[in-house]
Design a protein around this motif. Structure first.
Motif, PDB file in Angstrom:
ATOM      1  N   PRO A 109       0.820  -1.209   0.000  1.00  0.00           N
ATOM      2  CA  PRO A 109       0.000   0.000   0.000  1.00  0.00           C
ATOM      3  C   PRO A 109       0.852   1.256   0.000  1.00  0.00           C
ATOM      4  O   PRO A 109       2.062   1.218   0.246  1.00  0.00           O
ATOM      5  N   GLY A 110       0.215   2.385  -0.253  1.00  0.00           N
ATOM      6  CA  GLY A 110       0.903   3.675  -0.212  1.00  0.00           C
ATOM      7  C   GLY A 110      -0.106   4.798  -0.337  1.00  0.00           C
ATOM      8  O   GLY A 110      -1.324   4.571  -0.316  1.00  0.00           O
ATOM      9  N   ASN A 111       0.390   6.012  -0.508  1.00  0.00           N
ATOM     10  CA  ASN A 111      -0.505   7.164  -0.622  1.00  0.00           C
ATOM     11  C   ASN A 111      -1.087   7.260  -2.035  1.00  0.00           C
ATOM     12  O   ASN A 111      -0.894   6.368  -2.869  1.00  0.00           O
ATOM     13  N   GLY A 127      -7.185   2.082  -1.591  1.00  0.00           N
ATOM     14  CA  GLY A 127      -7.708   3.373  -1.160  1.00  0.00           C
ATOM     15  C   GLY A 127      -7.547   3.530   0.340  1.00  0.00           C
ATOM     16  O   GLY A 127      -6.851   2.745   0.999  1.00  0.00           O
ATOM     17  N   PRO A 128      -8.194   4.531   0.924  1.00  0.00           N
ATOM     18  CA  PRO A 128      -8.132   4.733   2.374  1.00  0.00           C
ATOM     19  C   PRO A 128      -8.676   3.514   3.124  1.00  0.00           C
ATOM     20  O   PRO A 128      -9.528   2.783   2.626  1.00  0.00           O
ATOM     21  N   GLU A 130     -13.296  -3.242   3.650  1.00  0.00           N
ATOM     22  CA  GLU A 130     -11.957  -3.815   3.775  1.00  0.00           C
ATOM     23  C   GLU A 130     -11.876  -4.707   5.013  1.00  0.00           C
ATOM     24  O   GLU A 130     -11.472  -5.865   4.947  1.00  0.00           O
ATOM     25  N   HIS A 131     -12.231  -4.155   6.167  1.00  0.00           N
ATOM     26  CA  HIS A 131     -12.286  -4.917   7.417  1.00  0.00           C
ATOM     27  C   HIS A 131     -13.750  -4.997   7.845  1.00  0.00           C
ATOM     28  O   HIS A 131     -14.415  -3.964   7.949  1.00  0.00           O
ATOM     29  N   THR A 141     -10.050  -2.316  -0.918  1.00  0.00           N
ATOM     30  CA  THR A 141     -10.867  -1.208  -0.432  1.00  0.00           C
ATOM     31  C   THR A 141     -11.771  -0.716  -1.555  1.00  0.00           C
ATOM     32  O   THR A 141     -11.717  -1.213  -2.673  1.00  0.00           O
ATOM     33  N   MET A 142     -12.599   0.269  -1.239  1.00  0.00           N
ATOM     34  CA  MET A 142     -13.470   0.919  -2.228  1.00  0.00           C
ATOM     35  C   MET A 142     -14.320  -0.093  -3.002  1.00  0.00           C
ATOM     36  O   MET A 142     -14.442  -0.049  -4.207  1.00  0.00           O
TER      37      MET A 142
END
Length: 429
Positions: free
Chosen positions: A207-209, A230-231, A322-323, A367-368
């Motif tokens: 992961p990263g920004n 994503g976030p 995601e979680h 995510t997303m």
């Protein structure tokens, strides 16, 4: 990304997200394209330029030396090292068990028609290890350890120049073959294209920004990627048995990751919904990371009340968090009815934080709403299943005639000739 008006029947949002996490990344594509092009054409020189520009780093050599690895390892206090090795052992144990389920295959599909597949490790993998505001010691474990279990020949780790020395130690303990102090989109470019010092990799994971994410998107094709991250997200599914304090604690534990973390409660109990909202507000008054968590809760927090378990499941599967934590009366039975999620945490004793840190399942997750079609990073991401076949004369006699006919009906004369040639040779014998 789920839109706010995409609610299944029987779902009422008591608290809706104020903003869309998917739409808040800003326009980074143009800058990332510039970085990728520069690194592809100018190699290490471009990497150094961007290190000075973005990281205020004047490193002349990017690769971490053996002496620096040893120093980073020596700098770990005894308990931190023991905890890191505990997490590594658990992640390795689970990855080994997963790999054991992936077996080579040999079969005779028809008399004389033999086929199968091999489980082949990738040659070189690049693991991006984010720096972040805190030294996330679990980050290298989750990407590097499964790669080594899978049998990848060379595992490269890239982390920002200003990353905490403990992160270097984590990469070393996890088994990274080479470690580079390169961060951001320029790290993705260096691993994707190769430079004078950084080898080109087969696949990039981690992961990263937003810049790292966009860089992975743009280089995909010539190199593989694990996913576009994503976030972070956490949702809790709860009925009347839910514990408001525990739910609020778990939501805020994820919210402290980033101001764009998406957190939510989906419940069939309106009283619990109100109690959780009140408890979140109370805990924010005493949480050391409240500045970040409060903004995430304000902008992306959600509470939805459903009139049935079926509505709760439908909304959860739509979000594909995601979680996903299950806090219901019969959590095991309820969990079996869920379909879309990154990783599932069944029962109130199973907190996301355990997986985030050390229990063994991977914390690099979709995510997303990507959980609708994929799972998270796992040992299988570091191997490929490649098929093969071989035929005896009996097999050719079985498959060549229909192949000849199909090729002719499709107007593919070259195909027809290739199939017919072997049949003719056999018949001539």
């Amino acid at each position: 990304m789920v839109q706010f008006n995409d609610l299944p029947r029987g779902v009422t949002q008591l608290r809706a997200p104020a903003r869309s996490a998917a739409g808040d990344t800003g326009s980074v594509a143009e800058l990332v394209t510039e970085i990728l092009d520069a690194v592809r054409t100018r190699g290490d020189a471009a990497v150094a330029d961007y290190a000075r520009r973005f990281d205020k780093s004047e490193l002349a050599v990017f690769e971490v030396t053996d002496a620096e690895r040893t120093a980073a390892l020596a700098g770990l206090d005894q308990q931190t090292r023991a905890d890191t090795e505990f997490a590594i052992a658990n992640v390795r144990r689970f990855a080994e068990a997963q790999l054991a389920t992936m077996l080579p295959l040999e079969m005779e599909a028809l008399p004389g028609v033999h086929m199968g597949h091999r489980v082949i490790p990738l040659e070189t993998v690049g693991c991006y290890v984010p720096g972040g505001r805190y030294p996330l010691l679990s980050a290298p474990i989750m990407t590097i350890v499964p790669a080594k279990v899978a049998g990848v020949d060379t595992v490269i780790a890239c982390l920002p120049p200003n990353a905490h020395p403990a992160m270097i130690a984590g990469c070393h303990l996890s088994g990274a073959d080479r470690i580079f102090r390169i961060g951001g989109a320029q790290a993705i470019a260096a691993m994707a294209y190769g430079t004078e010092t950084v080898p080109q990799v087969t696949k990039i994971v981690g992961p990263g920004n937003a810049f790292v994410n966009e860089a992975k998107r743009q280089v995909f094709g010539p190199v593989g990627i694990d996913q576009l991250a994503g976030p972070s997200e956490i949702y809790v599914l709860a009925d009347h048995t839910g514990d408001a304090e525990m739910i609020a604690t778990d939501l805020l534990a994820q919210a402290e990751h980033d101001v764009r973390t998406r957190v939510g409660l989906i419940t069939t109990d309106a009283k619990l919904a109100a109690a959780v909202e009140a408890e979140v507000k109370r805990q924010l008054t005493e949480l050391a990371t409240a500045e970040t968590a409060a903004q995430a809760w304000r902008d992306y927090g959600e509470i939805a009340v459903c009139d049935s378990e079926e509505a709760m499941i439908a909304y959860s599967d739509l979000i594909a968090a995601e979680h996903l934590q299950v806090h219901t009366q019969d959590a095991q039975a309820f969990a079996k009815r869920l379909r879309n999620y990154g990783s599932l945490f069944i029962g109130e004793l199973a907190s996301v934080v355990y997986s985030d840190k050390c229990s063994g399942t991977n914390h690099t997750l979709p995510t997303m709403a990507a959980g609708r079609y994929t799972g998270g990073l796992w040992v299988g991401a570091y191997v490929k299943i490649a098929t093969h076949q071989w035929l005896t004369p009996e097999g050719v006699n079985a498959v060549a005639p229909p192949a000849v006919r199909q090729s002719a009906s499709e107007g593919l004369d070259g195909h027809r000739r290739a199939a017919q040639l072997r049949l003719d040779r056999l018949q001539a014998r």
